[in-house]
Design a protein around this motif. Sequence first.
Motif, PDB file in Angstrom:
ATOM      1  N   LEU A 146       1.343   4.862  -1.392  1.00 21.08           N
ATOM      2  CA  LEU A 146       2.700   4.654  -1.197  1.00 21.08           C
ATOM      3  C   LEU A 146       3.499   5.177   0.050  1.00 21.08           C
ATOM      4  N   GLY A 147       5.004   4.131  -0.184  1.00 22.75           N
ATOM      5  CA  GLY A 147       5.992   4.688   1.300  1.00 22.75           C
ATOM      6  C   GLY A 147       6.644   3.490   1.636  1.00 22.75           C
ATOM      7  N   GLY A 148       8.058   3.448   2.104  1.00 26.13           N
ATOM      8  CA  GLY A 148       9.784   3.295   2.344  1.00 26.13           C
ATOM      9  C   GLY A 148       9.152   1.997   2.688  1.00 26.13           C
ATOM     10  N   ALA A 149      10.522   1.791   2.626  1.00 23.07           N
ATOM     11  CA  ALA A 149      10.398   0.212   3.312  1.00 23.07           C
ATOM     12  C   ALA A 149       9.704  -0.423   4.440  1.00 23.07           C
ATOM     13  N   GLY A 150       9.027  -0.863   4.962  1.00 23.00           N
ATOM     14  CA  GLY A 150       8.718  -1.330   6.519  1.00 23.00           C
ATOM     15  C   GLY A 150       7.556   0.082   7.310  1.00 23.00           C
ATOM     16  N   VAL A 151       6.570   0.597   5.696  1.00 19.62           N
ATOM     17  CA  VAL A 151       5.616   1.202   7.138  1.00 19.62           C
ATOM     18  C   VAL A 151       4.362   0.938   6.805  1.00 19.62           C
ATOM     19  N   GLY A 152       4.191  -0.154   5.785  1.00 16.58           N
ATOM     20  CA  GLY A 152       2.350  -0.686   6.143  1.00 16.58           C
ATOM     21  C   GLY A 152       2.050  -0.504   4.893  1.00 16.58           C
ATOM     22  N   LYS A 153       2.558  -0.606   3.547  1.00 21.67           N
ATOM     23  CA  LYS A 153       2.016  -0.505   1.919  1.00 21.67           C
ATOM     24  C   LYS A 153       1.234  -1.736   2.655  1.00 21.67           C
ATOM     25  N   THR A 154       1.690  -3.462   2.683  1.00 23.04           N
ATOM     26  CA  THR A 154       1.567  -4.303   2.315  1.00 23.04           C
ATOM     27  C   THR A 154      -0.224  -4.494   3.363  1.00 23.04           C
ATOM     28  N   VAL A 155       0.305  -4.351   4.471  1.00 21.91           N
ATOM     29  CA  VAL A 155      -0.714  -4.429   5.931  1.00 21.91           C
ATOM     30  C   VAL A 155      -2.285  -3.365   4.592  1.00 21.91           C
ATOM     31  N   LEU A 156      -2.080  -2.335   4.506  1.00 25.16           N
ATOM     32  CA  LEU A 156      -3.375  -1.607   3.571  1.00 25.16           C
ATOM     33  C   LEU A 156      -3.664  -1.799   2.990  1.00 25.16           C
ATOM     34  N   ILE A 157      -2.960  -2.588   2.146  1.00 23.06           N
ATOM     35  CA  ILE A 157      -4.005  -3.401   0.735  1.00 23.06           C
ATOM     36  C   ILE A 157      -4.232  -4.547   1.051  1.00 23.06           C
ATOM     37  N   LYS A 158      -3.733  -5.319   1.834  1.00 26.81           N
ATOM     38  CA  LYS A 158      -4.712  -6.780   2.465  1.00 26.81           C
ATOM     39  C   LYS A 158      -5.941  -5.858   2.859  1.00 26.81           C
ATOM     40  N   GLU A 159      -5.440  -5.238   3.539  1.00 26.03           N
ATOM     41  CA  GLU A 159      -7.143  -3.975   4.956  1.00 26.03           C
ATOM     42  C   GLU A 159      -7.931  -4.646   3.444  1.00 26.03           C
ATOM     43  N   LEU A 160      -7.898  -3.183   2.288  1.00 23.48           N
ATOM     44  CA  LEU A 160      -8.610  -2.836   1.421  1.00 23.48           C
ATOM     45  C   LEU A 160      -9.038  -4.122   0.971  1.00 23.48           C
ATOM     46  N   ILE A 161      -8.518  -4.816   0.871  1.00 27.34           N
ATOM     47  CA  ILE A 161      -9.196  -6.613  -0.272  1.00 27.34           C
ATOM     48  C   ILE A 161      -9.933  -6.593   0.700  1.00 27.34           C
ATOM     49  N   ASN A 162      -9.966  -7.030   2.160  1.00 32.18           N
ATOM     50  CA  ASN A 162     -10.984  -6.881   2.950  1.00 32.18           C
ATOM     51  C   ASN A 162     -11.631  -6.399   3.140  1.00 32.18           C
ATOM     52  N   ASN A 163     -12.114  -5.165   3.093  1.00 29.67           N
ATOM     53  CA  ASN A 163     -12.600  -4.426   3.275  1.00 29.67           C
ATOM     54  C   ASN A 163     -13.827  -3.879   2.222  1.00 29.67           C
ATOM     55  N   VAL A 164     -12.849  -4.611   0.957  1.00 28.48           N
ATOM     56  CA  VAL A 164     -13.734  -4.222   0.180  1.00 28.48           C
ATOM     57  C   VAL A 164     -13.805  -4.448  -1.008  1.00 28.48           C
ATOM     58  N   TYR A 165     -13.222  -5.820  -1.762  1.00 26.40           N
ATOM     59  CA  TYR A 165     -13.238  -7.090  -1.711  1.00 26.40           C
ATOM     60  C   TYR A 165     -14.409  -8.233  -1.661  1.00 26.40           C
ATOM     61  N   LYS A 166     -14.318  -7.785  -0.167  1.00 25.84           N
ATOM     62  CA  LYS A 166     -15.287  -8.407   0.317  1.00 25.84           C
ATOM     63  C   LYS A 166     -16.245  -8.547   0.873  1.00 25.84           C
ATOM     64  N   GLY A 167     -16.962  -6.965   1.115  1.00 26.91           N
ATOM     65  CA  GLY A 167     -18.189  -5.436   0.591  1.00 26.91           C
ATOM     66  C   GLY A 167     -18.578  -5.624  -1.424  1.00 26.91           C
ATOM     67  N   PHE A 168     -17.669  -5.706  -1.241  1.00 26.39           N
ATOM     68  CA  PHE A 168     -17.401  -5.442  -3.410  1.00 26.39           C
ATOM     69  C   PHE A 168     -18.540  -6.652  -4.136  1.00 26.39           C
ATOM     70  N   GLY A 169     -18.665  -7.895  -3.633  1.00 32.77           N
ATOM     71  CA  GLY A 169     -19.716  -9.061  -4.822  1.00 32.77           C
ATOM     72  C   GLY A 169     -18.933  -9.258  -5.595  1.00 32.77           C
TER      73      GLY A 169
END
Lengths: 451, 441
Positions: A146-169
């Motif tokens: 959760l977050g208001g406008a422009g505090v970094g939600k999308t960056v966090l989602i992308k980092e999770l895609i990077n960290n979890v999806y890549k490692g998840f197989g």
Amino acid sequence: MRLGKIISVSNLRVDILLENRKIDIRNIVYAERDGRRDYFEVAQIDGSIALAIPFGSVNGLKKGLDVYLHEGGLQMEYSDRILGRVFNAFGGPIDGLTLQSSCTKNIYNKSLTLSEIEIAGDILHTGIKALDFFAPMQKGFKMGLLGGAGVGKTVLIKELINNVYKGFGSNSVFIGIGERSREGKELYDEMLESNLLDKLAIAFGQMGESPMARSRVVYSGLTLAEYLRDEKKQDVLLFIDNMYRMIQSNSEISAELGHMLVDNGYSTTLLSDVSEVEERINSTENGSVTSFQAIYIPADDLADAAVNALLSHLDGQVVLDRKIAEKGLYPAIDVFHTKSRLVTPEKIGKRHYGLVNEVIRYLAQYQELEKIVAVLGIEDLSEENYNIFYRSRKLRNYFTQPMFVTEQFTGLAGQFVEISAVLDDVEAILSGKYDAEDESTFSYVGAINHG
Amino acid sequence: MDGYINEVVNDKINAIKNKNNVYELGRVLQIHDYILEVSGLENAAFFERVFIGNKAEGYINRIGRKSLTVVLVKKSSPVFVGDEVAASGEMFCAYYSANSIGHIVDIFAEDKLCNQFFSGREKINIETPPLPIMDRTRVHRPLYTGISSIDLLYPIGRGQRQLIIGDKKTGKTQIALDTIVNQRGEDVLCIYIAIGKSKKEVKEVYSELFRYGAMEYTIILAAFQDECAPVLLNTPQAGISIAEKYMLQGRDVLVIIDDLKKHADNYREISLLSGKAPGRDAYPSDIFFTHASMLEKGCQHKNGGSITILPIVEIKNGDITDYISTNIISITDGQIVLSAKNYERGQKPATDFGLSVSRLGGAVQTADLRKLGSIVRRELLFYLETSVVFELANMDGMGNELRDKMSRGKEILARMNQYRFEARTPQEVVKLFEELAEMRQ
């Protein structure tokens, strides 16, 4: 099959005088003009008049146009051909490639029964210090970002895609609802370039598209995830950015249908709309669905009715705060509102549990001390408070982290940090082991390595 | 039942048809300012252009079961109940002429300085379909503003949407003007869209741009507050459609929208007057979509063209968390926040470094600016945050390292100061801040 004629048109609503009453809510109908078709979804039936919501612009529509039934309703591809592909809300591919459809399914599936739902799962690490520490996850969880406008939600989602999806197989689904098209295209490009697209299915209804597209894309996306869970029997990762936009588009539609709006203009059916979607996102014995759901906080109002309707379905939440982002501390996590159902001594162990409580106690005390220091200076603090003040600042800095997806922006290499290292580091800071170190050395690092 | 209704409907239609030709003609039933309730016009299309004699012009905004709603965009003399309304058979649209570059125009391609239509007018659709997601590519080419705090810390790329937000009189429009002037020789077409600005303000913008030779490649598209509100509502969309036309030809376009808060307020007015249900803060429920569908046209197109959009939003008491502001922040790719407090302290431009963001960041910078920018930004933010906490604390109590950091931060802040129309080239910016960054190593 001819159903009737259009008798009124406004921005988001078309009224149809029915000659044939064999029609149900959520049926798809269309009108033809100049060789193109305008589609509508039936939303309400008042006697012999049906109220329908257009999929696109209504410019040029006239009274008296004939309306026909679109057989089968909204259909989504339901086969292995979804992998590596991008769909719009109405099930059409939008990546410029052809789709040889083999099997499709209506996107309005039923939700799961109580007996079908599976709640057990293994712990899942994200490699992001603050998330694994304050809001640990397990497979099958629903985590809200959760977050208001422009505090970094999308960056966090992308980092999770990077960290979890890549490692998840395993296969994953990304649903883009009402967010920036630029980011959607970037995600596609990045996945394509790093050869990760073949395990991902994407559905987009972005912010420039009609309310209908933004409202229905979540159903299309869930159909993709259900295929992977129910037919492929896999553990699925589901990323949704951004759940709030679905509610927002529903309220746009609701206002045009003439419904009474509740609480800041949300649709009357707010709670049932949310339940309908969230109850489909669950694990079964076939496979788990672990979801990360970004949730926008309108006007920075955490008490917002739509946000709370979503929160009641989640197992954990990470709240991002503007005041913290303002200080340049990213991810800008508000530790006081960030929580997870997993934070109990039984689930994560006594040590981790104890540390979480201690850190929160320190940071709560720090907030008070900050005000005192600004007025009286540091000299007047007792020794205990002096230690809490400086150790809290170190902790605060420690929970910042360089991200893989922002390397080009920060110039710092991303870090994946194991939870065991985080627990050791936090324990050491709290014990005073690093009291002599400069606090800035704790900013934007991975695990601490001070010999 | 069905048969009966059909019969009634057909009878009614035939009766009307026989009486007079209401398929193309209607009559005014009600008048609410610029919103008319009209009977007849049974064959009209949604968004069709209509005329009320030679007195007024408008478009169809709703087709009801019994009557329809027309909103006026032009009114030369009073409209009365009972006046005849004629459908034109074509969709409402804006007009544009390539000859209008260098002038102040409205969406009908009329020169506002001499009140004459330009020659070579062509139709411009106000509403265009969303750009396909796959037609976009990465935003990576810089668009220099000449302002060091922006080019170094919160850079703007071609195809980026960067919000400029701040209180009244904090220099928002000035940043836009500096940016336009700095595009000289860059082959960027600039469109300055003025919504609800006073005539005096628009004339000032014109004369400033003219003085610096920037009107050669700039169009000022203006809608004043004394025009019919629907004109103000449609002007930014029309401006973006003009930009889209050029982008699809492969050109780079810079669009300034000054300002979107006024646009939202105008839309609220029209929406409430037409009797629509109010949403949050009484704005219409689709206010977010209205802004999003417009700003989403800003992009780097795969054909090489781009639309860069700098929307401006005016706020009160430095609060960027109100409804309209947060809506737009969540659409744009970043924001330059201007603070009244910094302005009073003499910091020019009055950038609030903590709240300003560029989501594209280094992606639109050259390697040297990118490297320098990330160091300078970190140092500056550290200085600003620490100086608040230690405001009254004794500097001597700090360690040497901290003290050095503080004095470096202070110097960075001082060097960010820059007055209007004093553009710095990227090379000058690098030179100015490089030595400060070196001191650190």
